[in-house]
Design a protein around this motif. Structure first.
Motif, mmCIF file in Angstrom:
data_model
loop_
_atom_site.group_PDB
_atom_site.id
_atom_site.type_symbol
_atom_site.label_atom_id
_atom_site.label_comp_id
_atom_site.label_asym_id
_atom_site.label_seq_id
_atom_site.Cartn_x
_atom_site.Cartn_y
_atom_site.Cartn_z
ATOM 1 N N SER A 156 0.807 -1.230 0.000
ATOM 2 C CA SER A 156 0.000 0.000 0.000
ATOM 3 C C SER A 156 0.838 1.277 0.000
ATOM 4 N N TYR A 157 1.946 1.228 0.736
ATOM 5 C CA TYR A 157 2.627 2.494 1.046
ATOM 6 C C TYR A 157 3.328 3.102 -0.165
ATOM 7 N N THR A 158 3.664 2.266 -1.132
ATOM 8 C CA THR A 158 4.223 2.801 -2.371
ATOM 9 C C THR A 158 3.156 3.660 -3.065
ATOM 10 N N PHE A 159 1.909 3.194 -2.996
ATOM 11 C CA PHE A 159 0.804 3.955 -3.612
ATOM 12 C C PHE A 159 0.515 5.234 -2.809
ATOM 13 N N ILE A 160 0.514 5.110 -1.478
ATOM 14 C CA ILE A 160 0.198 6.269 -0.623
ATOM 15 C C ILE A 160 1.280 7.346 -0.806
ATOM 16 N N LYS A 161 2.520 6.917 -0.863
ATOM 17 C CA LYS A 161 3.613 7.881 -1.069
ATOM 18 C C LYS A 161 3.491 8.514 -2.457
ATOM 19 N N ALA A 162 3.150 7.683 -3.441
ATOM 20 C CA ALA A 162 3.013 8.194 -4.814
ATOM 21 C C ALA A 162 1.933 9.274 -4.892
ATOM 22 N N GLN A 163 0.952 9.181 -3.982
ATOM 23 C CA GLN A 163 -0.116 10.184 -3.940
ATOM 24 C C GLN A 163 0.310 11.435 -3.161
ATOM 25 N N GLY A 164 1.539 11.431 -2.681
ATOM 26 C CA GLY A 164 2.094 12.637 -2.066
ATOM 27 C C GLY A 164 2.016 12.676 -0.550
ATOM 28 N N TYR A 165 1.723 11.554 0.093
ATOM 29 C CA TYR A 165 1.580 11.579 1.555
ATOM 30 C C TYR A 165 2.818 11.025 2.259
ATOM 31 N N GLU A 166 2.951 11.403 3.516
ATOM 32 C CA GLU A 166 4.027 10.908 4.393
ATOM 33 C C GLU A 166 3.748 9.445 4.739
ATOM 34 N N ILE A 167 4.762 8.591 4.624
ATOM 35 C CA ILE A 167 4.552 7.194 5.030
ATOM 36 C C ILE A 167 5.547 6.762 6.109
ATOM 37 N N GLY A 168 6.333 7.720 6.620
ATOM 38 C CA GLY A 168 7.292 7.395 7.675
ATOM 39 C C GLY A 168 8.261 6.320 7.214
ATOM 40 N N ASN A 169 8.441 5.307 8.072
ATOM 41 C CA ASN A 169 9.384 4.226 7.730
ATOM 42 C C ASN A 169 8.696 3.003 7.134
ATOM 43 N N SER A 170 7.509 3.183 6.596
ATOM 44 C CA SER A 170 6.796 2.039 6.011
ATOM 45 C C SER A 170 7.557 1.512 4.795
ATOM 46 N N LEU A 171 7.249 0.261 4.474
ATOM 47 C CA LEU A 171 7.852 -0.393 3.308
ATOM 48 C C LEU A 171 7.546 0.412 2.042
ATOM 49 N N VAL A 172 8.538 0.630 1.198
ATOM 50 C CA VAL A 172 8.274 1.379 -0.041
ATOM 51 C C VAL A 172 9.245 0.943 -1.130
ATOM 52 N N GLU A 173 8.789 1.012 -2.360
ATOM 53 C CA GLU A 173 9.645 0.736 -3.518
ATOM 54 C C GLU A 173 9.753 2.084 -4.253
ATOM 55 N N GLU A 174 10.839 2.816 -3.925
ATOM 56 C CA GLU A 174 10.981 4.206 -4.406
ATOM 57 C C GLU A 174 10.906 4.317 -5.929
ATOM 58 N N ASP A 175 11.456 3.312 -6.618
ATOM 59 C CA ASP A 175 11.495 3.445 -8.091
ATOM 60 C C ASP A 175 10.179 3.000 -8.755
ATOM 61 N N LYS A 176 9.158 2.717 -7.932
ATOM 62 C CA LYS A 176 7.877 2.293 -8.516
ATOM 63 C C LYS A 176 6.770 3.337 -8.280
ATOM 64 N N LEU A 177 7.157 4.536 -7.816
ATOM 65 C CA LEU A 177 6.138 5.545 -7.489
ATOM 66 C C LEU A 177 5.353 5.977 -8.729
ATOM 67 N N ASP A 178 6.058 6.237 -9.827
ATOM 68 C CA ASP A 178 5.367 6.672 -11.059
ATOM 69 C C ASP A 178 4.457 5.564 -11.571
ATOM 70 N N LEU A 179 4.986 4.328 -11.487
ATOM 71 C CA LEU A 179 4.193 3.193 -11.949
ATOM 72 C C LEU A 179 2.918 3.063 -11.104
ATOM 73 N N ALA A 180 3.072 3.253 -9.791
ATOM 74 C CA ALA A 180 1.915 3.170 -8.887
ATOM 75 C C ALA A 180 0.860 4.185 -9.325
ATOM 76 N N ASN A 181 1.288 5.407 -9.589
ATOM 77 C CA ASN A 181 0.318 6.432 -10.026
ATOM 78 C C ASN A 181 -0.293 6.076 -11.373
ATOM 79 N N SER A 182 0.501 5.474 -12.245
ATOM 80 C CA SER A 182 -0.044 5.122 -13.570
ATOM 81 C C SER A 182 -1.143 4.057 -13.424
ATOM 82 N N PHE A 183 -1.024 3.188 -12.391
ATOM 83 C CA PHE A 183 -2.073 2.178 -12.160
ATOM 84 C C PHE A 183 -3.361 2.843 -11.686
ATOM 85 N N ILE A 184 -3.212 3.861 -10.822
ATOM 86 C CA ILE A 184 -4.406 4.561 -10.323
ATOM 87 C C ILE A 184 -5.103 5.237 -11.510
#
Ligand SMILES: Nc1ncnc2c1ncn2[C@@H]1O[C@H](COP(=O)(O)OP(=O)(O)O)[C@@H](O)[C@H]1O
Ligand SMILES: O=C(OP(=O)(O)O)[C@H](O)COP(=O)(O)O
Length: 394
Positions: A223-251
């Motif tokens: 989830s947190y890759t998507f939440i971050k891609a939407q511009g929100y703070e996710i703290g130390n949650s799991l994230v795939e930094e290089d997949k943010l654009d892809l996450a937004n493209s799915f939305i």
């Protein structure tokens, strides 16, 4: 997909059948701790016995990398199979060679032999043709029932099929039918729930599912890759930094296709990754920096449960949180319960999701629990499974 021959297309009486199963089961202290995959192979083995075949079972266990590994011998799985069948299963300590040939030559109709771990030979994972021929020379027919390993092009799953009549077993057939039907003529609303931690592995399947489903629910570490891609703070949650654009493209793709895309609206966060961590429930847009999301929150649970209740077909792959720790099990447990209660057809894929429905005692209420994690994902991505493509065409 091209129709493949099945066991029922052949007369198996008196035939030596090399039957590839997936007995890659969890073991502890030399004992089988979860026999799900062994039980799942029983219908095929019983069918072969009842047809009067001489049943030669083959499997891998673990990843011994081409060498004999005492802890990865298959005898304990043979013992468990014998208990389930109330019948002798003779476990050998090799999978090819003279001694194996001798043992097979004395088999009667209906007898069962379990060969040793095929991955003790280097050629297995390399799909070496000499090894494939050596396996083939032991038998008259190849039956593949190892759905869990069908995404591997190995000597005993794919190579052997070019040397013998090669047909599917009942489990392989059932897995393909259920998963195939889910994807080709789904009952609607059709909902897919994707969670877990393997963000990279699951991105491909999300893209493919967006072409099929009415609702796509995202949970777990994904989830947190998507939440971050939407511009929100996710703290130390799991994230795939290089997949943010892809996450937004799915939305965006979901919007264009009219697919309802569900992301968590709240989360249970913790100040550290530990069962004793301090925890609290927060809105998904208000995760404090330095904290991490380890489960979906109560509002999300209610939202997801409602979608599940109103769906006719639901596929679930990947837990909603770190369900292994009681403080973060609620999301996964609640989704499992909603799956158990819905009147829709429920399909579980992936080792951890299957373990979760067992843990929360709702496995019996699911319509189909796939024996393949990687295999079911690759199938859902629309990839060819080598263990299936290699079978003889109808
Ligand atoms: N928010 C999260 N943060 C970190 N790990 C998570 C989170 N949610 C779920 N997980 C972990 O994901 C793991 C399962 O992921 P995965 O292997 O992708 O699932 P599956 O085997 O069902 O396909 C579990 O061990 C679980 O603890
Ligand atoms: O357990 C398996 O895969 P899975 O954990 O993806 O379900 C299969 O037996 C395949 O094993 P492998 O991933 O060592 O090839």
């Amino acid at each position: 997909m091209q129709q493949k021959m099945t066991m029922k297309d052949l007369d198996l009486k008196g035939k030596r059948v090399f039957c590839r199963v997936d007995f890659n089961v969890p073991m502890s202290d030399g004992k089988v701790t979860d026999d799900t995959r062994i039980r799942a192979a029983v219908p095929t083995i019983e069918y072969l016995v009842n047809q009067g075949a001489k049943v030669i079972l083959a499997s891998h266990l673990g990843r011994p990398k081409g060498q004999v590994n005492e802890e990865m011998r298959l005898a304990a799985t043979g013992f468990r199979l014998g208990e389930l069948l109330h019948k002798e299963v003779k476990s050998l300590d090799e999978s090819i060679g003279e001694k194996v040939e001798q043992d097979i030559s004395t088999m009667q109709e209906g007898d069962i032999i379990l060969l040793e771990n095929v991955r003790f030979h280097e050629g297995e994972e390399k799909n070496d043709d000499k090894l494939a021929q050596a396996f083939a020379s032991l038998a008259d027919v190849f039956v593949n029932d190892a759905f869990g390993a069908a995404h591997r092009a190995h000597a005993s799953t794919a190579g052997i099929a070019s040397h013998l009549p090669a047909v599917s077993g009942l489990l392989l057939e059932k897995e393909l039918e259920v998963l195939g039907k889910a994807l080709s003529e789904p009952e609607r609303p059709f909902t897919a729930i994707i969670g877990g931690a393997k963000v990279k592995d699951k991105i491909g399947v999300i893209d493919h599912l967006l072409d099929k489903v009415d609702n796509l629910i995202i949970g777990g570490g994904l989830s947190y890759t998507f939440i971050k891609a939407q511009g929100y703070e996710i703290g130390n949650s799991l994230v795939e930094e290089d997949k943010l654009d892809l996450a937004n493209s799915f939305i965006e793709k979901a919007k264009q296709k009219g697919v309802k895309f569900y992301l968590p609206v709240d989360a249970t966060v913790a100040n550290e990754f530990s069962k004793d961590a301090e925890t609290k429930s927060v809105k998904i847009t208000e995760i404090p920096a330095d904290w991490m999301g380890l489960d979906i929150g109560p509002e999300t649970v209610a939202l997801y449960a409602d979608v599940i209740k109103n769906s006719k077909l639901i596929i679930w792959n990947g837990p909603m949180g770190v369900f292994e720790m009681p403080a973060f099990e609620n999301g996964t447990k609640s989704v499992a319960q909603a799956m158990a209660e819905t009147s829709g057809y429920t399909v579980i894929g992936g080792g951890d999701s299957a373990a979760a429905v067992e843990k929360f005692h709702v496995a019996e209420q699911m319509d189909h629990i796939s024996t393949g994690g990687g295999a079911s994902l690759e199938f859902m991505e629309g990839k060819d499974l080598p263990g299936v493509s290699a079978l003889t065409n109808k």
